[in-house]
Design a protein around this motif. Structure first.
Motif, PDB file in Angstrom:
ATOM      1  N   PHE A 134       0.827  -1.202   0.000  1.00 27.05           N
ATOM      2  CA  PHE A 134       0.000   0.000   0.000  1.00 27.05           C
ATOM      3  C   PHE A 134       0.869   1.264   0.000  1.00 27.05           C
ATOM      4  O   PHE A 134       0.504   2.267  -0.588  1.00 27.05           O
ATOM      5  N   HIS A 135       2.044   1.190   0.607  1.00 28.20           N
ATOM      6  CA  HIS A 135       2.947   2.350   0.691  1.00 28.20           C
ATOM      7  C   HIS A 135       3.542   2.722  -0.666  1.00 28.20           C
ATOM      8  O   HIS A 135       4.075   3.801  -0.835  1.00 28.20           O
ATOM      9  N   THR A 136       3.446   1.831  -1.638  1.00 29.24           N
ATOM     10  CA  THR A 136       3.993   2.089  -2.964  1.00 29.24           C
ATOM     11  C   THR A 136       3.220   3.188  -3.693  1.00 29.24           C
ATOM     12  O   THR A 136       3.718   3.772  -4.644  1.00 29.24           O
ATOM     13  N   TRP A 137       1.996   3.476  -3.230  1.00 34.89           N
ATOM     14  CA  TRP A 137       1.239   4.588  -3.819  1.00 34.89           C
ATOM     15  C   TRP A 137       2.063   5.864  -3.779  1.00 34.89           C
ATOM     16  O   TRP A 137       1.940   6.720  -4.662  1.00 34.89           O
ATOM     17  N   ALA A 138       2.917   6.001  -2.764  1.00 37.76           N
ATOM     18  CA  ALA A 138       3.729   7.216  -2.620  1.00 37.76           C
ATOM     19  C   ALA A 138       4.639   7.402  -3.837  1.00 37.76           C
ATOM     20  O   ALA A 138       4.907   8.539  -4.235  1.00 37.76           O
ATOM     21  N   LEU A 139       5.130   6.322  -4.427  1.00 38.24           N
ATOM     22  CA  LEU A 139       5.970   6.433  -5.627  1.00 38.24           C
ATOM     23  C   LEU A 139       5.170   7.002  -6.797  1.00 38.24           C
ATOM     24  O   LEU A 139       5.639   7.880  -7.512  1.00 38.24           O
ATOM     25  N   ALA A 140       3.968   6.465  -6.996  1.00 35.72           N
ATOM     26  CA  ALA A 140       3.112   6.954  -8.085  1.00 35.72           C
ATOM     27  C   ALA A 140       2.723   8.413  -7.844  1.00 35.72           C
ATOM     28  O   ALA A 140       2.722   9.224  -8.774  1.00 35.72           O
ATOM     29  N   GLU A 141       2.424   8.740  -6.605  1.00 36.14           N
ATOM     30  CA  GLU A 141       2.065  10.119  -6.278  1.00 36.14           C
ATOM     31  C   GLU A 141       3.246  11.059  -6.499  1.00 36.14           C
ATOM     32  O   GLU A 141       3.075  12.168  -7.007  1.00 36.14           O
ATOM     33  N   ALA A 142       4.443  10.618  -6.140  1.00 35.07           N
ATOM     34  CA  ALA A 142       5.637  11.451  -6.348  1.00 35.07           C
ATOM     35  C   ALA A 142       5.851  11.737  -7.827  1.00 35.07           C
ATOM     36  O   ALA A 142       6.381  12.785  -8.197  1.00 35.07           O
ATOM     37  N   ALA A 143       5.403  10.803  -8.668  1.00 28.80           N
ATOM     38  CA  ALA A 143       5.545  10.961 -10.122  1.00 28.80           C
ATOM     39  C   ALA A 143       4.312  11.610 -10.748  1.00 28.80           C
ATOM     40  O   ALA A 143       4.154  11.570 -11.962  1.00 28.80           O
ATOM     41  N   GLY A 144       3.440  12.190  -9.942  1.00 25.22           N
ATOM     42  CA  GLY A 144       2.336  12.972 -10.476  1.00 25.22           C
ATOM     43  C   GLY A 144       0.955  12.351 -10.429  1.00 25.22           C
ATOM     44  O   GLY A 144       0.002  12.949 -10.913  1.00 25.22           O
ATOM     45  N   ASN A 145       0.805  11.166  -9.868  1.00 25.60           N
ATOM     46  CA  ASN A 145      -0.507  10.508  -9.812  1.00 25.60           C
ATOM     47  C   ASN A 145      -1.304  11.077  -8.638  1.00 25.60           C
ATOM     48  O   ASN A 145      -1.402  10.472  -7.585  1.00 25.60           O
ATOM     49  N   ARG A 146      -1.884  12.241  -8.850  1.00 26.55           N
ATOM     50  CA  ARG A 146      -2.628  12.906  -7.784  1.00 26.55           C
ATOM     51  C   ARG A 146      -3.981  12.257  -7.521  1.00 26.55           C
ATOM     52  O   ARG A 146      -4.569  12.447  -6.468  1.00 26.55           O
ATOM     53  N   GLN A 147      -4.486  11.481  -8.469  1.00 27.88           N
ATOM     54  CA  GLN A 147      -5.782  10.828  -8.310  1.00 27.88           C
ATOM     55  C   GLN A 147      -5.666   9.476  -7.600  1.00 27.88           C
ATOM     56  O   GLN A 147      -6.672   8.873  -7.274  1.00 27.88           O
ATOM     57  N   SER A 148      -4.460   8.988  -7.404  1.00 30.71           N
ATOM     58  CA  SER A 148      -4.238   7.673  -6.793  1.00 30.71           C
ATOM     59  C   SER A 148      -5.067   6.602  -7.500  1.00 30.71           C
ATOM     60  O   SER A 148      -5.752   5.803  -6.875  1.00 30.71           O
ATOM     61  N   ALA A 149      -5.004   6.614  -8.828  1.00 27.27           N
ATOM     62  CA  ALA A 149      -5.775   5.670  -9.641  1.00 27.27           C
ATOM     63  C   ALA A 149      -4.819   4.789 -10.449  1.00 27.27           C
ATOM     64  O   ALA A 149      -3.661   5.133 -10.659  1.00 27.27           O
ATOM     65  N   LEU A 150      -5.341   3.652 -10.872  1.00 27.96           N
ATOM     66  CA  LEU A 150      -4.578   2.721 -11.697  1.00 27.96           C
ATOM     67  C   LEU A 150      -5.320   2.485 -13.011  1.00 27.96           C
ATOM     68  O   LEU A 150      -6.546   2.577 -13.027  1.00 27.96           O
ATOM     69  N   PRO A 151      -4.609   2.153 -14.062  1.00 24.53           N
ATOM     70  CA  PRO A 151      -3.154   2.110 -14.166  1.00 24.53           C
ATOM     71  C   PRO A 151      -2.564   3.519 -14.266  1.00 24.53           C
ATOM     72  O   PRO A 151      -3.244   4.462 -14.660  1.00 24.53           O
ATOM     73  N   TYR A 152      -1.298   3.593 -13.907  1.00 27.03           N
ATOM     74  CA  TYR A 152      -0.565   4.846 -14.016  1.00 27.03           C
ATOM     75  C   TYR A 152       0.803   4.503 -14.589  1.00 27.03           C
ATOM     76  O   TYR A 152       1.492   3.620 -14.087  1.00 27.03           O
ATOM     77  N   THR A 153       1.168   5.178 -15.667  1.00 29.59           N
ATOM     78  CA  THR A 153       2.396   4.844 -16.389  1.00 29.59           C
ATOM     79  C   THR A 153       3.304   6.058 -16.455  1.00 29.59           C
ATOM     80  O   THR A 153       2.858   7.165 -16.742  1.00 29.59           O
ATOM     81  N   VAL A 154       4.581   5.815 -16.170  1.00 27.84           N
ATOM     82  CA  VAL A 154       5.593   6.866 -16.155  1.00 27.84           C
ATOM     83  C   VAL A 154       6.689   6.478 -17.140  1.00 27.84           C
ATOM     84  O   VAL A 154       7.233   5.380 -17.069  1.00 27.84           O
ATOM     85  N   VAL A 155       7.004   7.379 -18.065  1.00 26.90           N
ATOM     86  CA  VAL A 155       8.065   7.127 -19.040  1.00 26.90           C
ATOM     87  C   VAL A 155       9.289   7.930 -18.620  1.00 26.90           C
ATOM     88  O   VAL A 155       9.228   9.149 -18.455  1.00 26.90           O
ATOM     89  N   ILE A 156      10.402   7.216 -18.458  1.00 24.95           N
ATOM     90  CA  ILE A 156      11.662   7.818 -18.016  1.00 24.95           C
ATOM     91  C   ILE A 156      12.691   7.642 -19.130  1.00 24.95           C
ATOM     92  O   ILE A 156      12.894   6.532 -19.619  1.00 24.95           O
ATOM     93  N   ASN A 157      13.344   8.742 -19.530  1.00 28.43           N
ATOM     94  CA  ASN A 157      14.324   8.646 -20.620  1.00 28.43           C
ATOM     95  C   ASN A 157      15.637   8.047 -20.130  1.00 28.43           C
ATOM     96  O   ASN A 157      15.808   7.748 -18.946  1.00 28.43           O
ATOM     97  N   ARG A 158      16.576   7.890 -21.047  1.00 27.08           N
ATOM     98  CA  ARG A 158      17.850   7.239 -20.724  1.00 27.08           C
ATOM     99  C   ARG A 158      18.659   8.007 -19.683  1.00 27.08           C
ATOM    100  O   ARG A 158      19.507   7.440 -19.009  1.00 27.08           O
ATOM    101  N   SER A 159      18.380   9.294 -19.548  1.00 22.97           N
ATOM    102  CA  SER A 159      19.096  10.123 -18.568  1.00 22.97           C
ATOM    103  C   SER A 159      18.430  10.117 -17.200  1.00 22.97           C
ATOM    104  O   SER A 159      18.898  10.780 -16.278  1.00 22.97           O
ATOM    105  N   GLY A 160      17.335   9.394 -17.058  1.00 21.95           N
ATOM    106  CA  GLY A 160      16.668   9.294 -15.770  1.00 21.95           C
ATOM    107  C   GLY A 160      15.689  10.419 -15.491  1.00 21.95           C
ATOM    108  O   GLY A 160      15.399  10.715 -14.335  1.00 21.95           O
ATOM    109  N   GLU A 161      15.130  11.017 -16.551  1.00 24.87           N
ATOM    110  CA  GLU A 161      14.177  12.105 -16.388  1.00 24.87           C
ATOM    111  C   GLU A 161      12.789  11.634 -16.812  1.00 24.87           C
ATOM    112  O   GLU A 161      12.647  10.926 -17.812  1.00 24.87           O
ATOM    113  N   ILE A 162      11.776  12.044 -16.058  1.00 25.51           N
ATOM    114  CA  ILE A 162      10.406  11.725 -16.437  1.00 25.51           C
ATOM    115  C   ILE A 162      10.049  12.558 -17.664  1.00 25.51           C
ATOM    116  O   ILE A 162      10.169  13.772 -17.657  1.00 25.51           O
ATOM    117  N   VAL A 163       9.643  11.879 -18.721  1.00 21.60           N
ATOM    118  CA  VAL A 163       9.288  12.533 -19.972  1.00 21.60           C
ATOM    119  C   VAL A 163       7.777  12.711 -20.078  1.00 21.60           C
ATOM    120  O   VAL A 163       7.294  13.722 -20.576  1.00 21.60           O
TER     121      VAL A 163
END
Length: 196
Positions: A134-163
């Motif tokens: 349940f604590h993993t929601w914090a990762l999705a929220e940190a990446a912008g998932n303000r609705q706490s809904a699924l699915p939530y997908t984050v694309v990170i480029n080769r330099s480690g930046e959220i695109v």
């Protein structure tokens, strides 16, 4: 007259509720891009994800940072989530198609480990699947998932930046349009430009 006014208010509220429901469903099912994160929020979200260590379906801890240098598509999902189950076969196909070019899907299931393992094995998921609590929601929220809904997908480029981030089901053609140019980028060339 008062009854007519009350009826009109109820009709307006009903229409608003139905419209809101359709908009939310379209957002969740359509996998639309989320509002862009600020630079600081993007950095914090990427750092939160890339510093996370979660168990895989065998119970062994895996550092997400081990895939840095690839284009990483992090997908927060659950076995009980219908849109999640609908997009996973396309993710399997994309992982197969682009693996040699440096694409790595990482599924983070917010679910029970035994259900995630059974589902992963049954459907032949060919990319790393990690199991979060349940604590993993914090990762999705940190990446912008303000609705706490699924699915939530984050694309990170080769330099480690959220695109880009997507709330709801992401269709493969939409994801490919974003990922293919990222696969062609050289992270060392980007760092060289920034250093000069």
């Amino acid at each position: 007259m008062a009854k007519l006014r009350q009826l009109l208010i109820y009709l307006a509220l009903g229409a608003l509720a139905i419209t809101t429901g359709f908009m939310l469903r379209a957002q969740l099912m359509g996998g639309g891009p989320q509002p862009a994160l600020s630079s600081e929020a993007s950095q914090q979200g990427a750092k939160a994800i890339l510093t996370a260590n979660l168990p895989d379906i065998q119970g062994e801890n895996q550092a997400i940072s081990q895939w840095l240098g690839n284009v990483i598509v992090v997908n927060f999902w659950a076995t009980w989530c219908t849109p999640c189950r609908e997009e996973i076969p396309e993710f399997i196909a994309a992982q197969e198609k682009f693996r040699d070019q440096g694409l790595v899907f990482v599924g983070i299931a917010i679910d029970q480990a035994d259900k995630v393992k059974a589902y992963s094995e049954e459907f032949g998921i060919n990319y790393p699947v990690l199991v979060g609590s349940f604590h993993t929601w914090a990762l999705a929220e940190a990446a912008g998932n303000r609705q706490s809904a699924l699915p939530y997908t984050v694309v990170i480029n080769r330099s480690g930046e959220i695109v880009e981030t997507y709330l709801g089901r992401v269709h493969l053609n939409k994801l490919e349009k974003l990922v293919i140019p990222l696969l062609k980028e050289n992270p060392h060339a980007q760092h060289s430009k920034q250093d000069s």
